[in-house]
Scaffold this motif. Structure first.
Motif, PDB file in Angstrom:
ATOM      1  N   TRP A 174     -27.898  28.417 -20.924  1.00 21.18           N
ATOM      2  CA  TRP A 174     -26.718  29.239 -20.631  1.00 21.18           C
ATOM      3  C   TRP A 174     -26.748  29.805 -19.212  1.00 21.18           C
ATOM      4  CZ3 TRP A 174     -22.286  29.277 -23.049  1.00 21.18           C
ATOM      5  CH2 TRP A 174     -22.222  28.915 -24.393  1.00 21.18           C
ATOM      6  N   ARG A 175     -27.903  29.823 -18.587  1.00 15.55           N
ATOM      7  CA  ARG A 175     -27.983  30.398 -17.239  1.00 15.55           C
ATOM      8  C   ARG A 175     -27.498  29.465 -16.140  1.00 15.55           C
ATOM      9  NH1 ARG A 175     -34.104  32.044 -18.357  1.00 15.55           N
ATOM     10  NH2 ARG A 175     -33.879  29.916 -19.162  1.00 15.55           N
ATOM     11  N   LYS A 176     -27.281  28.207 -16.469  1.00 12.24           N
ATOM     12  CA  LYS A 176     -26.752  27.289 -15.455  1.00 12.24           C
ATOM     13  C   LYS A 176     -25.312  27.684 -15.122  1.00 12.24           C
ATOM     14  CE  LYS A 176     -29.586  23.332 -16.780  1.00 12.24           C
ATOM     15  NZ  LYS A 176     -29.570  21.960 -17.314  1.00 12.24           N
ATOM     16  N   PRO A 177     -24.862  27.314 -13.926  1.00 11.64           N
ATOM     17  CA  PRO A 177     -23.549  27.786 -13.448  1.00 11.64           C
ATOM     18  C   PRO A 177     -22.373  27.439 -14.355  1.00 11.64           C
ATOM     19  CG  PRO A 177     -24.754  26.638 -11.697  1.00 11.64           C
ATOM     20  CD  PRO A 177     -25.586  26.515 -12.925  1.00 11.64           C
ATOM     21  N   THR A 178     -22.496  26.374 -15.097  1.00 15.05           N
ATOM     22  CA  THR A 178     -21.384  25.989 -15.971  1.00 15.05           C
ATOM     23  C   THR A 178     -21.254  26.878 -17.206  1.00 15.05           C
ATOM     24  OG1 THR A 178     -22.963  24.364 -16.773  1.00 15.05           O
ATOM     25  CG2 THR A 178     -21.205  23.544 -15.331  1.00 15.05           C
ATOM     26  N   GLY A 179     -22.175  27.793 -17.367  1.00 17.98           N
ATOM     27  CA  GLY A 179     -22.198  28.603 -18.581  1.00 17.98           C
ATOM     28  C   GLY A 179     -20.943  29.422 -18.804  1.00 17.98           C
ATOM     29  N   GLN A 180     -20.419  29.993 -17.764  1.00 15.65           N
ATOM     30  CA  GLN A 180     -19.225  30.825 -17.910  1.00 15.65           C
ATOM     31  C   GLN A 180     -18.034  29.997 -18.384  1.00 15.65           C
ATOM     32  OE1 GLN A 180     -18.871  33.912 -17.938  1.00 15.65           O
ATOM     33  NE2 GLN A 180     -16.632  34.094 -17.916  1.00 15.65           N
ATOM     34  N   ALA A 181     -17.879  28.831 -17.786  1.00 14.91           N
ATOM     35  CA  ALA A 181     -16.758  27.975 -18.202  1.00 14.91           C
ATOM     36  C   ALA A 181     -16.939  27.530 -19.653  1.00 14.91           C
ATOM     37  CB  ALA A 181     -16.672  26.750 -17.280  1.00 14.91           C
ATOM     38  N   LEU A 182     -18.171  27.250 -20.034  1.00 17.46           N
ATOM     39  CA  LEU A 182     -18.402  26.816 -21.408  1.00 17.46           C
ATOM     40  C   LEU A 182     -18.091  27.957 -22.389  1.00 17.46           C
ATOM     41  CD1 LEU A 182     -19.243  24.882 -23.568  1.00 17.46           C
ATOM     42  CD2 LEU A 182     -21.629  25.430 -23.088  1.00 17.46           C
ATOM     43  N   ALA A 183     -18.517  29.148 -22.044  1.00 20.37           N
ATOM     44  CA  ALA A 183     -18.234  30.288 -22.928  1.00 20.37           C
ATOM     45  C   ALA A 183     -16.733  30.465 -23.099  1.00 20.37           C
ATOM     46  CB  ALA A 183     -18.874  31.558 -22.376  1.00 20.37           C
ATOM     47  N   GLU A 184     -16.001  30.307 -22.008  1.00 22.82           N
ATOM     48  CA  GLU A 184     -14.541  30.431 -22.115  1.00 22.82           C
ATOM     49  C   GLU A 184     -13.948  29.300 -22.949  1.00 22.82           C
ATOM     50  OE1 GLU A 184     -13.023  30.803 -18.156  1.00 22.82           O
ATOM     51  OE2 GLU A 184     -14.086  32.688 -17.835  1.00 22.82           O
ATOM     52  N   ASN A 185     -14.472  28.112 -22.756  1.00 17.28           N
ATOM     53  CA  ASN A 185     -14.006  26.952 -23.516  1.00 17.28           C
ATOM     54  C   ASN A 185     -14.271  27.174 -25.007  1.00 17.28           C
ATOM     55  OD1 ASN A 185     -13.263  24.405 -24.359  1.00 17.28           O
ATOM     56  ND2 ASN A 185     -14.844  23.305 -23.226  1.00 17.28           N
ATOM     57  N   MET A 186     -15.490  27.581 -25.343  1.00 25.95           N
ATOM     58  CA  MET A 186     -15.799  27.834 -26.742  1.00 25.95           C
ATOM     59  C   MET A 186     -14.978  29.011 -27.276  1.00 25.95           C
ATOM     60  SD  MET A 186     -19.914  27.079 -26.865  1.00 25.95           S
ATOM     61  CE  MET A 186     -20.074  27.933 -28.428  1.00 25.95           C
ATOM     62  N   GLY A 187     -14.802  30.008 -26.460  1.00 29.08           N
ATOM     63  CA  GLY A 187     -13.988  31.155 -26.888  1.00 29.08           C
ATOM     64  C   GLY A 187     -12.578  30.741 -27.273  1.00 29.08           C
ATOM     65  N   ALA A 188     -12.052  29.755 -26.551  1.00 29.24           N
ATOM     66  CA  ALA A 188     -10.679  29.321 -26.828  1.00 29.24           C
ATOM     67  C   ALA A 188     -10.603  28.294 -27.948  1.00 29.24           C
ATOM     68  CB  ALA A 188     -10.058  28.742 -25.553  1.00 29.24           C
ATOM     69  N   HIS A 189     -11.574  27.389 -28.029  1.00 27.09           N
ATOM     70  CA  HIS A 189     -11.410  26.242 -28.922  1.00 27.09           C
ATOM     71  C   HIS A 189     -12.345  26.246 -30.130  1.00 27.09           C
ATOM     72  CE1 HIS A 189      -8.373  24.789 -26.349  1.00 27.09           C
ATOM     73  NE2 HIS A 189      -9.150  24.975 -25.309  1.00 27.09           N
ATOM     74  N   LEU A 190     -13.244  27.192 -30.180  1.00 30.12           N
ATOM     75  CA  LEU A 190     -14.032  27.485 -31.384  1.00 30.12           C
ATOM     76  C   LEU A 190     -13.705  28.954 -31.613  1.00 30.12           C
ATOM     77  CD1 LEU A 190     -16.338  26.540 -33.349  1.00 30.12           C
ATOM     78  CD2 LEU A 190     -17.959  27.487 -31.687  1.00 30.12           C
ATOM     79  N   PRO A 191     -12.508  29.214 -32.150  1.00 31.99           N
ATOM     80  CA  PRO A 191     -11.933  30.555 -31.957  1.00 31.99           C
ATOM     81  C   PRO A 191     -12.742  31.711 -32.548  1.00 31.99           C
ATOM     82  CG  PRO A 191     -10.413  29.103 -33.188  1.00 31.99           C
ATOM     83  CD  PRO A 191     -11.594  28.272 -32.809  1.00 31.99           C
ATOM     84  N   PHE A 192     -13.570  31.451 -33.543  1.00 30.17           N
ATOM     85  CA  PHE A 192     -14.401  32.548 -34.026  1.00 30.17           C
ATOM     86  C   PHE A 192     -15.258  33.095 -32.882  1.00 30.17           C
ATOM     87  CE2 PHE A 192     -18.614  30.746 -33.994  1.00 30.17           C
ATOM     88  CZ  PHE A 192     -19.446  31.853 -34.147  1.00 30.17           C
ATOM     89  N   TYR A 193     -15.650  32.204 -31.979  1.00 30.98           N
ATOM     90  CA  TYR A 193     -16.539  32.625 -30.906  1.00 30.98           C
ATOM     91  C   TYR A 193     -15.799  33.525 -29.904  1.00 30.98           C
ATOM     92  CZ  TYR A 193     -20.525  32.304 -27.771  1.00 30.98           C
ATOM     93  OH  TYR A 193     -21.612  32.605 -26.991  1.00 30.98           O
ATOM     94  N   GLY A 194     -14.533  33.196 -29.692  1.00 29.38           N
ATOM     95  CA  GLY A 194     -13.730  34.077 -28.836  1.00 29.38           C
ATOM     96  C   GLY A 194     -13.589  35.459 -29.461  1.00 29.38           C
ATOM     97  N   ASN A 195     -13.386  35.478 -30.765  1.00 33.20           N
ATOM     98  CA  ASN A 195     -13.295  36.773 -31.453  1.00 33.20           C
ATOM     99  C   ASN A 195     -14.610  37.537 -31.346  1.00 33.20           C
ATOM    100  OD1 ASN A 195     -10.683  36.236 -32.298  1.00 33.20           O
ATOM    101  ND2 ASN A 195     -11.319  35.415 -34.285  1.00 33.20           N
TER     102      ASN A 195
END
Lengths: 205, 205, 205, 205, 205, 205, 205, 205
Positions: A174-195
């Motif tokens: 998760w510390r790699k630079p892509t981590g933020q984008a992945l968290a946002e992606n999961m937040g949107a498309h694995l919606p429990f995670y966004g919640n």
């Protein structure tokens, strides 16, 4: 079958016949589940900078254009319009695009799972690639067809996977630079995670 | 039970405890299906200009903030933070907000269906309102709880409905000005419909 | 709610928005189950000589033409193309066609169940008709929407039914002249029955 | 059917044939879901101080003793061992115990739903009580039997409900003294809620 | 709708088109579940001495003979072979047999639920009978047809029930002489109960 | 297991015990789904000119004649009536017919999947053939039996497949002359596709 | 893994912990489906004269006696009461009985699938036997446990099968003397087949 | 893949990301089924004295603390808080803890199955361990993801298992000292078994 993991450097994405007309035949998952998985995979390809090859069949005919959620996130991906080949691997331009990526690991998704995905996946295994079929970002006519398609691909040496596992394997840490984008992606498309994240942020104040 | 139809002039929307923490307990539908229905309903409220009252329970506690898909589309809707009342109808501020809308038809959704939705819905029926419970834009712990909640509300005179039916009843005629927004809403949140439109546009050329 | 039975003399069929585009959104049954029920109902209308009114929405747009299995069996049924009304009962031409049938019992099917069928059915009940909603010859987006639509219609006084029950109630006695056509219809669209007859014929020699 | 709400002052709980032997025939829910709902209801009865009447059938025979999760939480509740009556309402001692509670609202659960629960519930309605059948804290042989039992009870004027709704209606306001016990009960038996609270506490630090 | 209970003195059983050919179209339950419920109901009719009327349709044709599990247990029940009437209530001989029983409560089961059972049940309600439809001892083409049939019958005043509830309501008290036969019936056709008794007997030694 | 693809030149079709009586025992899919897949496969065999061998068991007995949808499309296919062998591979005439086709790839379907299909398929693998079991054009008694049959066949080296994948692999390229027949076949038996084409044609005008 | 087929001469049956108490925990199938499959297998063992070894665990304790449907059909089969070993293969008496059969193919069923069946099956494979696990004549706590048990056994070289396939493979040819008993067995325990035969006999007259 | 069995001496348990926040995303089983399986596995680890390594991801962030049912039973197990590695095998401290156990058989469970469990399991296989993935004590976003995760792990040489099978394999013989604790564990977390024991004890008197 290689044990090497998926990385942003060794993998390419192939999106096969994710077209608006064909997608309305998808019934192995609910349509919202299918569509959100496709978008999750498309964003994954984008944020990890994976070379992506899109291909279509009868795009000017009933099968319709590529899903806007794909072209919106991956506007620069090459789109190979196949003039008739059902197995995209039979289309020299498509294979040339795949080879151009220089990657030996192929992440394949599409509609339908048992035809468009399975045919490419099995052919790519024969051609020496290490192939992952993303089942939830693919779709087909009913649950039975999905089950049979998975069984056939596993038997043929294709690795079955889902979009969150693809993204997580690529991220690795998760510390790699892509981590933020992945968290946002999961937040949107694995919606429990966004919640979950929203609840946490609120609790932290 | 009134036979009058839902219109943009006679209806208000009540969104009860659609909070990020509670929403992660929803298992009567898949999470993507639930979330997309909630957003579809929120956009419906917005585009038809329906007065909307939001209420929350333990918002600063574990239940979490209102779902961002709601506050994003309805930033100006009043939010009544209930200090403890489980049935929002027991909160005078909430009822006052409902009365302020001047509407006699109430479209209710929330989490959970059998508590937060059913309690408000049954109380509102007692108070003389004509009440619609939007089942797919509501969520609860499992399919059985949903089934029992529907049965109890129907028995009590609440009308069960789903978000697309709410929107269609409000629109009434596609030629009304809200038609374009509704088509976009359905295209996004009833995704087969978005695919259908995209296919048609492409075929038309 | 009348207790009089459906007969070829007292009933009419209303087919609402059974269009090719909309039908690809049907997921409350498998597509083969839906399509075969629609055709079974269309053949029932034909063989019992029931006056039938077809109506469409955005037929020249994405919703597409009437299902060929309907127009093939009922080529002479009037088709009311609604310019925008979602509830067909709001279209004067449609209501005029219904009134022209002179029937007080209306057998309604369509896509989608909770909008196109339920709206017409509830309005027709208000207008004094005895209304039957044919659930399996109708379709909608998922099982939950179907369940809610049935609950709402039952609450509003609509009778829920399936196509085989419609046909059997119309036939009443297998010795009536329509019996042969009904047996063939059931043989084709309730396929176990076709198998049963074929087995019997073979055993009889 | 009364519209008055359940309160700790107007309601009693009847637990009918929740015995270890009979409970192993429960297949309308998974056994863990059934058992956790039963315990949730038992704790609800306890923490709200609801008078509770337990009754058993063939307790010394194959049906077995009362579920330990019930007797553990409600050790002082009277247990009426019926010598043979299937419908507990036919047992004068049981009815006497119910009358002794002085409550007019009865919350009924048991095994099996369509016999032990439905018979008592329908008889109690006839006797003038306002009756709630707790479907998830009851169990029966398969899903179809459950569905039919709900339909029959609703038709007969029994209110279908689930254990969380019972508890929430009794609590009414989280600020009442029973709130802490209810939160713990829900945390344990609606386990997502326990997770939610634990996450929140951790985030708060 | 009468609130009087089913007793061996006030009830009769009607078995409608439980024929071997039709039964192979039953798909709303598994065939073993359907067949065991039918046999459980037939034994119930026998051991409580309920007058039973059997009727068939096209018995010499594809629909086949009455299920042997019925004729085996009820060899003396009259069998009315209908020459063509789909609704058995339209057959004077059948109605005469029903009237001959002198019972006002009718327990109806058959194949298919939405035609053969529902038509008789609704007609019998019109004729002033109190009617119970035994859903699990009836069968139809798929789960949706079953659900719609239940909804239509409930709407029309028919009481939905299952075979164990019928038997338990008739027995009323396990100490009555029929108790032993009922325990054996349940032991055989509600097989968990047979296991329970066998375990208990073994433990008692 | 060969990696060579199915072609019209290297494959034959074996249809095993697709008889009207046996087909009424099929419950792993709905009957309409099963029947439409069988017909889709039969038309595939016809339009690609695949040599086809049909075999039956107790055809003059209860198992009944070959499904008319098969004999209608493949009137000239040899039908080997087995006098008693359950595994068709034990019948010398059947094997002789298979050998006569000169094909080394066998596409097998039938009723029931775990007996008639699996036995032939496993025997053919032993005999050196490359065998495909068409799961959706086969049928069996329930979903569990289907799942076990797939697992056993995959373990034994049989390739699981569905009828659309068979047809698509044979077609390979839509531009080949068989493309029009395949499109019509899919339009009829994968009905969403027929709707898609009809919508497209209408949109094109 | 041997390719030799099951025959009455090369196979033995092992029934592991099919006890009345344990059987009431079976929820991966409905109880009637499980019980009828167990009886079908027991009758198969009997009519083909397969040596059968029964073993039990805590038979005098809660697990209860062997299912009467087993002991009724196989009264002479040895029953090894294991004093504590969970894996029956760890019990020397059991293994001795198995060796005494002289058979190298073992047909195993029991409760529960993932423990009692899987442990014996995997151990027997290690000991050089060719092992078949009869999934439908076995039972376990829920569908997921069944799925995992099948996957683990297949991975370990056990062949998954169902009782009808066992019987059919043993029969091989309907003309062998055991055919009549098998037809009766299937008629009773694959009940659609009994209906089919009854219909045929009636049609033949 | 080793055929050696799991024993208290050769196995260790790895619990990966069983955190309160992540657990609220589990939808492949009901939450009560998941939670009770996790607790069953935790107690198994404790009572057999298996070395256990716990690891977490973003424990101070949204993923939340370790499930209290785990830490309650295993208070002394080391908890490796990973600073970012998604695959716990990439964390040197975690691997060191695993190596410190000295065990070559690893029993892995966690959330989510396809990421946290599958990644560790596949890496451990590569590192030479014999790995068991406990599917019911793990959880993920929906049933499809679970199915794909099982298929991928089996393909990669991981053994799929469930918690009761783990416990039973470790116990091996009920007479070993851990038997009492296991019976209590199963009585609590495989609740039918608790009911069975209670019934037996009562019958014994």
């Amino acid at each position: 079958m290689s044990n090497e993991r998926l990385t942003p450097e060794n993998a390419a994405v192939l999106l096969v016949d994710h077209q608006t007309g064909l997608s309305n035949g998808v019934q192995d998952q609910s349509v919202p589940e299918f569509m959100t998985a496709v978008e999750g995979l498309a964003k994954t390809a984008k944020s990890f900078g994976l070379p992506t090859v899109i291909t279509t069949s009868a795009e000017d005919g009933p099968n319709g254009p590529v899903l806007p959620v794909i072209t919106g996130h991956l506007p620069d991906a090459p789109v190979i319009q196949r003039p008739g080949e059902i197995n995209a691997w039979d289309n020299a331009d498509f294979v040339a695009e795949v080879e151009k990526t220089g990657r030996k690991k192929l992440i394949v998704a599409g509609v339908s799972t048992e035809v468009c995905v399975a045919f490419v996946a099995l052919s790519a295994v024969q051609a020496g690639y290490d192939v992952y079929a993303v089942i939830d970002a693919s779709g087909t006519w009913n649950k039975l067809v999905q089950e049979v398609a998975i069984a056939r691909m596993v038997q043929g040496g294709v690795k079955p996977i889902t979009w969150v596992a693809v993204a997580a394997e690529l991220q690795a840490d998760w510390r790699k630079p892509t981590g933020q984008a992945l968290a946002e992606n999961m937040g949107a498309h694995l919606p429990f995670y966004g919640n979950l994240i929203a609840s946490f942020m609120a609790a932290k104040g």
